[in-house]
Write an enzyme that holds these catalytic residues in place. Structure first.
Site, PDB file in Angstrom:
ATOM      1  N   VAL A 271     -41.250  20.983  -0.265  1.00 55.13           N
ATOM      2  CA  VAL A 271     -40.248  20.825   0.795  1.00 55.13           C
ATOM      3  C   VAL A 271     -40.919  20.320   2.067  1.00 55.13           C
ATOM      4  CG1 VAL A 271     -38.601  22.081   2.250  1.00 55.13           C
ATOM      5  CG2 VAL A 271     -38.710  22.558  -0.195  1.00 55.13           C
TER       6      VAL A 271
ATOM      7  N   ARG B 105     -34.202  17.831  -5.077  1.00 57.20           N
ATOM      8  CA  ARG B 105     -34.644  18.086  -6.448  1.00 57.20           C
ATOM      9  C   ARG B 105     -35.995  17.422  -6.657  1.00 57.20           C
ATOM     10  NH1 ARG B 105     -29.859  15.003  -9.011  1.00 57.20           N
ATOM     11  NH2 ARG B 105     -30.328  13.897  -7.106  1.00 57.20           N
ATOM     12  N   GLU B 106     -36.874  18.065  -7.407  1.00 57.68           N
ATOM     13  CA  GLU B 106     -38.144  17.434  -7.721  1.00 57.68           C
ATOM     14  C   GLU B 106     -37.865  16.191  -8.566  1.00 57.68           C
ATOM     15  OE1 GLU B 106     -40.964  20.188  -9.323  1.00 57.68           O
ATOM     16  OE2 GLU B 106     -40.461  21.681  -7.808  1.00 57.68           O
TER      17      GLU B 106
ATOM     18  N   GLY C  98     -35.580  25.930 -15.604  1.00 61.29           N
ATOM     19  CA  GLY C  98     -36.872  26.402 -15.108  1.00 61.29           C
ATOM     20  C   GLY C  98     -37.106  25.832 -13.729  1.00 61.29           C
TER      21      GLY C  98
ATOM     22  N   CYS D 286     -37.269  26.836  -8.271  1.00 57.99           N
ATOM     23  CA  CYS D 286     -36.143  27.397  -7.507  1.00 57.99           C
ATOM     24  C   CYS D 286     -35.146  28.195  -8.332  1.00 57.99           C
ATOM     25  CB  CYS D 286     -35.399  26.270  -6.793  1.00 57.99           C
ATOM     26  SG  CYS D 286     -36.342  25.559  -5.464  1.00 57.99           S
TER      27      CYS D 286
ATOM     28  N   LYS E 216     -38.926  19.794 -16.155  1.00 57.38           N
ATOM     29  CA  LYS E 216     -37.964  18.703 -16.331  1.00 57.38           C
ATOM     30  C   LYS E 216     -38.748  17.394 -16.197  1.00 57.38           C
ATOM     31  CE  LYS E 216     -36.502  18.042 -11.554  1.00 57.38           C
ATOM     32  NZ  LYS E 216     -35.384  17.923 -10.645  1.00 57.38           N
TER      33      LYS E 216
HETATM   34  C1  UDX Z   1     -33.129  22.724  -7.913  1.00 53.57           C
HETATM   35  C2  UDX Z   1     -31.832  22.326  -7.176  1.00 53.57           C
HETATM   36  O1  UDX Z   1     -31.161  21.320  -7.925  1.00 53.57           O
HETATM   37  C3  UDX Z   1     -32.146  21.839  -5.762  1.00 53.57           C
HETATM   38  O2  UDX Z   1     -30.948  21.570  -5.083  1.00 53.57           O
HETATM   39  C4  UDX Z   1     -32.935  22.924  -5.041  1.00 53.57           C
HETATM   40  O3  UDX Z   1     -33.295  22.494  -3.762  1.00 53.57           O
HETATM   41  C5  UDX Z   1     -34.196  23.281  -5.823  1.00 53.57           C
HETATM   42  O4  UDX Z   1     -33.827  23.675  -7.147  1.00 53.57           O
HETATM   43  P1  UDX Z   1     -35.115  21.416  -9.141  1.00 53.57           P
HETATM   44  O5  UDX Z   1     -35.791  22.734  -9.290  1.00 53.57           O
HETATM   45  O6  UDX Z   1     -35.910  20.230  -8.714  1.00 53.57           O
HETATM   46  O7  UDX Z   1     -33.899  21.526  -8.080  1.00 53.57           O
HETATM   47  O8  UDX Z   1     -34.475  21.091 -10.559  1.00 53.57           O
HETATM   48  P2  UDX Z   1     -33.044  20.721 -11.128  1.00 53.57           P
HETATM   49  O9  UDX Z   1     -32.929  19.274 -11.300  1.00 53.57           O
HETATM   50  O10 UDX Z   1     -31.977  21.407 -10.381  1.00 53.57           O
HETATM   51  O11 UDX Z   1     -33.152  21.385 -12.585  1.00 53.57           O
HETATM   52  C6  UDX Z   1     -33.361  22.775 -12.731  1.00 53.57           C
HETATM   53  C7  UDX Z   1     -33.502  23.169 -14.180  1.00 53.57           C
HETATM   54  O12 UDX Z   1     -32.240  23.158 -14.838  1.00 53.57           O
HETATM   55  C8  UDX Z   1     -34.416  22.268 -15.006  1.00 53.57           C
HETATM   56  O13 UDX Z   1     -35.228  23.081 -15.838  1.00 53.57           O
HETATM   57  C9  UDX Z   1     -33.467  21.450 -15.855  1.00 53.57           C
HETATM   58  O14 UDX Z   1     -34.028  21.038 -17.079  1.00 53.57           O
HETATM   59  C10 UDX Z   1     -32.337  22.456 -16.073  1.00 53.57           C
HETATM   60  N1  UDX Z   1     -31.048  21.801 -16.338  1.00 53.57           N
HETATM   61  C11 UDX Z   1     -30.426  21.080 -15.355  1.00 53.57           C
HETATM   62  C12 UDX Z   1     -30.450  21.930 -17.600  1.00 53.57           C
HETATM   63  O15 UDX Z   1     -31.005  22.587 -18.501  1.00 53.57           O
HETATM   64  N2  UDX Z   1     -29.235  21.359 -17.806  1.00 53.57           N
HETATM   65  C13 UDX Z   1     -28.577  20.641 -16.860  1.00 53.57           C
HETATM   66  O16 UDX Z   1     -27.470  20.174 -17.134  1.00 53.57           O
HETATM   67  C14 UDX Z   1     -29.205  20.489 -15.589  1.00 53.57           C
END
Ligand code: UDX
Length: 434
Positions: free
Chosen positions: A11, A152-153, A255, A258, A325
């Site tokens: 961040v 998001r990362e 995972g 966050c 991811k």
């Molecule tokens: C998340 C939030 O999206 C973001 O707004 C916040 O600031 C930080 O946390 P991030 O951790 O980068 O962002 O990942 P994100 O893209 O949200 O995915 C989170 C997890 O959910 C990943 O493991 C992803 O594989 C999983 N996921 C996401 C699913 O399994 N299915 C989906 O449909 C979407």
């Protein structure tokens, strides 16, 4: 405006990169000396598309400075963004050690009216303690605001420049005006509120995203039992504009840095406010169950009895994808860690490949082998297991893969392959919810 960003993590670095690129003078402070020295040379400690170009450009243009020193930075700044980590404690609560130490150091170096904006995700109820900490050490006038981060990362810069919304939580009109001005070049809806509401927006958003994922995973379990296709079911559900199709993709569970920690922290703080957040406890439990069910699919495809201990002894398994991811090298709370540890408990031999996260993975999972590419990873293995949906994995040449594998088995944790095509290519295939 002159800004100090405290914390050179995800961040903090993205905030510093974007605000300096918009023409502000930005100091980025971190207690980690090695990290600061690397950053001065433009070396980013993690993989994030286009971040290093942003940092290099702004370092060169003398708008962005990295330092260990609060006195060199905070005293010259009108606005401070606190972006330090708030990791999980054993009991799920957020650990605020870094936050309070960052705020204390900031307070000691304030000079003239300064706005302290918290970007770190912090539980509700610590606003008075933060205020008291600064009052104890500060000689200058200050005000607080919370402006949570939703990046998001993998798409961090894009998300910061074009967010859906900018949430500004503060009781002070002056602070609100400063933050509105600072964000003027950035698109997105403005939501102004009090500090607590802003913090709740952050927890609520991440909790609802996790809920959507767990909901999709629960439906995928039902689809498996009812012999239907979750892809079509979720497509149908998500086509309703009130619901939307984002975050409805089933897989091996959510995972990252966050979602898992924020769900647990939200449950813990709800409990401090005398509310049992049963819904989120179920969301968390479904997320754990998804890993267990996935490991059982691996046992099933290998014809290994699901009820016997150590029964993957002698099986060679290729894991494709380790990061939580795609487009990141982040291994924090990656489902791959739980899956691989479970496979190792069952005495399997594991070889993994990930395009970006293997250096990080080796620290967490030193017991497994790592391959240089997909095809070397699967050579001679009893099964090819997809854990992260890196785009290149869906380009895998299935006929080449079949020749290389010892047994033509695919367990696809992200539904990247068409089950029919996999079967036609001669594979035994198990996906998620279909
Ligand atoms: C998340 C939030 O999206 C973001 O707004 C916040 O600031 C930080 O946390 P991030 O951790 O980068 O962002 O990942 P994100 O893209 O949200 O995915 C989170 C997890 O959910 C990943 O493991 C992803 O594989 C999983 N996921 C996401 C699913 O399994 N299915 C989906 O449909 C979407």
């Amino acid at each position: 405006m002159t800004i100090t960003v405290v914390g050179a993590g995800y961040v903090g670095l993205v905030t510093a990169a974007v605000f300096s690129d918009l023409g502000n003078k930005v100091y980025c402070v971190d207690v980690d000396e090695k990290k600061i020295e690397d950053l001065k040379k433009g070396k980013v400690p993690f993989f994030e598309p286009s971040l290093s170009e942003y940092l290099e450009r702004n370092i060169k243009e003398k708008r962005l400075f990295f330092t260990k020193s609060y006195s060199d930075s905070v005293s010259k700044s009108q606005t401070i963004f606190i972006c330090v980590g708030t990791p999980s404690k054993e009991n799920g609560e957020a650990d605020l050690t870094y936050l309070f130490s960052a705020v204390e150091e900031t307070a000691k170096n304030l000079s003239g009216y300064t706005l302290i904006t918290i970007k770190s995700t912090i539980p509700i109820g610590y606003e008075d303690d933060l205020e008291a900490t600064v009052k104890k050490h500060a000689k200058a006038k200050f005000e607080f605001a919370a402006s949570p981060e939703f990046l998001r990362e993998g798409t961090a810069i894009e998300d910061t420049l074009h967010p859906d919304r900018i949430v500004i939580g503060t009781h002070s009109k002056k602070a609100e005006k400063i933050l509105l001005e600072l964000h003027a070049p950035i698109s997105g809806e403005r939501i102004t509120c009090d500090m607590r509401s802003a913090q709740l927006v952050k927890y609520g958003s991440n909790a609802l995203l996790a809920t959507k994922v767990s909901f999709a995973n629960a439906i995928s379990i039902l689809c498996e039992k009812m012999e239907t296709d979750v892809t079509k079911v979720m497509e149908g559900i998500g086509a309703d504009k009130r619901i939307g199709n984002a975050f409805l993709y089933p897989g091996v569970g959510y995972g990252g840095s966050c979602l898992p920690k924020d769900v647990l922290a939200f449950i813990a703080q709800a409990s401090r406010f005398d509310y049992d957040f049963e819904l989120l406890r179920a969301v968390d439990a479904i997320n754990d169950l998804q890993v267990e069910r996935f490991v059982n699919k691996i046992r099933r495809i290998l014809n290994a009895a699901e009820d016997k201990k150590n029964n993957l002894y002698g099986f060679e398994i290729a894991i494709l994808g380790l990061a939580f991811k795609p487009n990141t090298d982040d291994m924090r709370d990656a489902p791959s860690i739980k899956i691989i540890n479970r496979l190792l408990n069952l005495k399997a031999n594991v070889t993994a490949f990930d395009p970006q996260s293997m250096i990080n993975a080796k620290r967490i999972l030193p017991q497994i082998s790592y391959a240089k590419d997909v095809y070397r990873a699967i050579e001679g293995k009893h099964a090819m297991i997809i854990v992260t949906e890196w785009p290149e994995f869906s380009q895998i040449d299935l006929s080449k893969a079949k020749k290389l594998l010892k047994k033509p088995n695919i367990v696809d944790g992200r539904n990247i392959f068409d089950p029919h095509k996999a079967k036609v290519a001669g594979f035994k295939y198990i996906g998620v919810g279909r």
